[in-house]
Design an enzyme around this catalytic site. Structure first.
Site, PDB file in Angstrom:
ATOM      1  N   HIS A  63       0.826  -1.182   0.069  1.00 13.87           N
ATOM      2  CA  HIS A  63      -0.072   0.007  -0.096  1.00 13.87           C
ATOM      3  C   HIS A  63       0.711   1.186  -0.001  1.00 13.87           C
ATOM      4  O   HIS A  63       2.010   1.293   0.532  1.00 13.87           O
ATOM      5  CB  HIS A  63      -0.833   0.021   1.155  1.00 13.87           C
ATOM      6  CG  HIS A  63      -1.916  -0.863   1.259  1.00 13.87           C
ATOM      7  ND1 HIS A  63      -2.905  -1.044   2.023  1.00 13.87           N
ATOM      8  CD2 HIS A  63      -2.358  -1.876   0.293  1.00 13.87           C
ATOM      9  CE1 HIS A  63      -3.805  -2.023   1.875  1.00 13.87           C
ATOM     10  NE2 HIS A  63      -3.385  -2.727   0.849  1.00 13.87           N
ATOM     11  N   GLU A  65       0.688   3.897   1.881  1.00 12.89           N
ATOM     12  CA  GLU A  65       1.188   4.388   3.285  1.00 12.89           C
ATOM     13  C   GLU A  65       2.697   3.439   3.665  1.00 12.89           C
ATOM     14  O   GLU A  65       3.215   3.942   4.232  1.00 12.89           O
ATOM     15  CB  GLU A  65       0.121   4.173   4.204  1.00 12.89           C
ATOM     16  CG  GLU A  65      -1.129   5.105   3.885  1.00 12.89           C
ATOM     17  CD  GLU A  65      -2.045   4.347   3.054  1.00 12.89           C
ATOM     18  OE1 GLU A  65      -3.261   4.639   3.238  1.00 12.89           O
ATOM     19  OE2 GLU A  65      -1.768   3.268   2.175  1.00 12.89           O
ATOM     20  N   CYS A  93      -5.980   1.941   5.914  1.00 17.18           N
ATOM     21  CA  CYS A  93      -6.527   0.606   6.486  1.00 17.18           C
ATOM     22  C   CYS A  93      -6.173   0.143   7.531  1.00 17.18           C
ATOM     23  O   CYS A  93      -5.213   0.651   8.172  1.00 17.18           O
ATOM     24  CB  CYS A  93      -6.341  -0.435   5.278  1.00 17.18           C
ATOM     25  SG  CYS A  93      -4.464  -1.187   5.276  1.00 17.18           S
ATOM     26  N   CYS A  96      -2.093  -0.558   7.543  1.00 15.20           N
ATOM     27  CA  CYS A  96      -1.508   0.735   7.439  1.00 15.20           C
ATOM     28  C   CYS A  96      -1.563   1.760   8.843  1.00 15.20           C
ATOM     29  O   CYS A  96      -0.713   2.147   9.233  1.00 15.20           O
ATOM     30  CB  CYS A  96      -1.952   1.602   6.447  1.00 15.20           C
ATOM     31  SG  CYS A  96      -1.366   0.868   4.910  1.00 15.20           S
TER      32      CYS A  96
END
Length: 173
Positions: A63, A65, A93, A96
């Site tokens: 992801h 992040e 999420c 993260c």
């Protein structure tokens, strides 16, 4: 500087850095990745950038992040990012969110909400739970409209190209 001037200055910084995160999201879009982008800021300077690379790396943890936090830690030679601010075009999420806590990020700012996996109140709210060692400041909805439109355009294009099926939420019974 008055409190109002200080708030206005922070709002301007938030807009500037979120625009930078949107540039990262556009890179993901161009690579046919879900268009999420992130930048990490320390002392009003971008120290790391990232965009989703889940498909390219075939890694569910790639992801924006996560990649941004990893890049910053490697660059600084320190996993503790205590004074840093993370800007993400999408609500983080739970994975993260956990990384944000673990890295001791001071503040997280995001654009669009994520009703499916958002860990900032849209699905669950990790950031409102009192953490034993660290609390993260949160700012939601900065440039939410352009961030959300980029995501909608991406998924519309993917459906049109037959890459994904209609969502179960939009199918008629």
């Amino acid at each position: 500087m008055t409190l109002l001037q200080e708030n206005n200055a922070q709002n301007e910084r938030d807009l500037f850095f979120m625009r930078e995160a949107l540039k990262e999201a556009e890179k993901a879009f161009a690579k046919k990745e879900v268009p999420v982008g992130a930048v990490l800021v320390l002392e009003n300077r971008i120290i790391a950038r990232g965009h989703n690379q889940v498909e390219m790396l075939q890694d569910a943890t790639a992801h924006a992040e996560m990649l941004c936090l990893s890049s910053a830690s490697a660059s600084l030679g320190n996993w503790r990012l205590a004074e840093a601010i993370l800007y993400s075009t999408l609500e983080p999420c739970p994975m993260c969110g956990g990384a944000i806590f673990a890295a001791r990020v001071k503040r997280v700012v995001w654009g669009a909400s994520d009703l499916r996996l958002g860990a900032g109140g849209s699905w669950i709210d990790l950031f409102s739970i009192k953490h034993p060692m660290h609390q993260v400041e949160v700012c939601k909805g900065v440039l939410a409209e352009p961030a959300g439109l980029l995501l909608k355009d991406f998924f519309k294009k993917q459906r049109k190209e037959g890459k994904i099926e209609q969502s179960c939420y939009t199918q008629r019974a």
